[in-house]
Enzyme design. Structure first.
Site: not given
Ligand code: ADP
Length: 176
Positions: A146, A54, A108, A30
């Site tokens: 996450s 989640k 990703r 992130h």
């Molecule tokens: P959500 O529940 O909206 O998917 P996340 O916190 O899992 O929330 O992810 C938020 C955003 O960050 C999403 O667009 C996700 O694809 C992106 N994201 C999560 N992990 C990574 C990573 N390792 N590298 C790049 N983008 C990421």
């Protein structure tokens, strides 16, 4: 003549970005997206989702506190204002509320793509005036999620290379 039923198109010069997510917890993946996003926008709003199916490890306040602490050095380094907010309403409403014309998302693996296409489609229908921009995950961070970070932490594994410092402390304190 403009059609009354059509939402206004993107405001020219609106380079305010909104990066939404669950951030449970915020990871180095992130942060990589946020570090790159500030090179594209004049102000960034990181929106932490309140409602999540989640089963979050951290509550909204804890997640917001972690994101705030971790983005502060990026804001200081870049000179771009980064606001961190919690939200429980529609994403496009949240974007409008904070004056953002751009939704930023990270991509990703191919499995992200299916979900993101659907989300883009729905948001575009709800408000075509808000554009979605995707940033590809860099190679180093491609595999970080996450969900896996939480699983590893709960099983006692070392997550120090996946999450930033303040957040690591909070997770370890939480898991005892
Ligand atoms: P959500 O529940 O909206 O998917 P996340 O916190 O899992 O929330 O992810 C938020 C955003 O960050 C999403 O667009 C996700 O694809 C992106 N994201 C999560 N992990 C990574 C990573 N390792 N590298 C790049 N983008 C990421």
């Amino acid at each position: 003549m403009s059609e009354p039923d059509q939402p206004a198109g993107p405001q020219p010069g609106n380079h305010v970005g909104l990066y939404p997510g669950t951030f449970d917890p915020i990871t180095n993946g992130h942060l990589d997206i946020i570090g790159r996003a500030v090179q594209l926008v004049e102000r960034l709003v990181v929106a932490v989702a309140e409602n999540t199916g989640k089963q979050p490890l951290m509550n909204l306040d804890e997640r917001v506190a972690c994101v705030r602490a971790e983005v502060a050095p990026i804001a200081a380094r870049s000179g771009v204002r980064i606001e961190v907010v919690g939200f429980g309403n529609l994403l496009v409403q949240c974007a409008r509320q904070h004056g953002a014309g751009i939704i930023l998302r990270g991509l990703r693996v191919v499995t992200d793509y299916d979900y993101e296409v659907q989300m883009f489609g729905m948001n575009h229908r709800l408000d075509p005036g808000i554009e979605t921009v995707f940033l590809m995950a860099t190679e180093r961070h491609q595999f970080i999620s996450s969900r896996l970070v939480k699983e590893i932490a709960q099983l006692g594994g070392d997550i120090s290379s996946f999450v930033p410092h303040f957040t690591l402390g909070r997770i370890l304190a939480k898991l005892g």
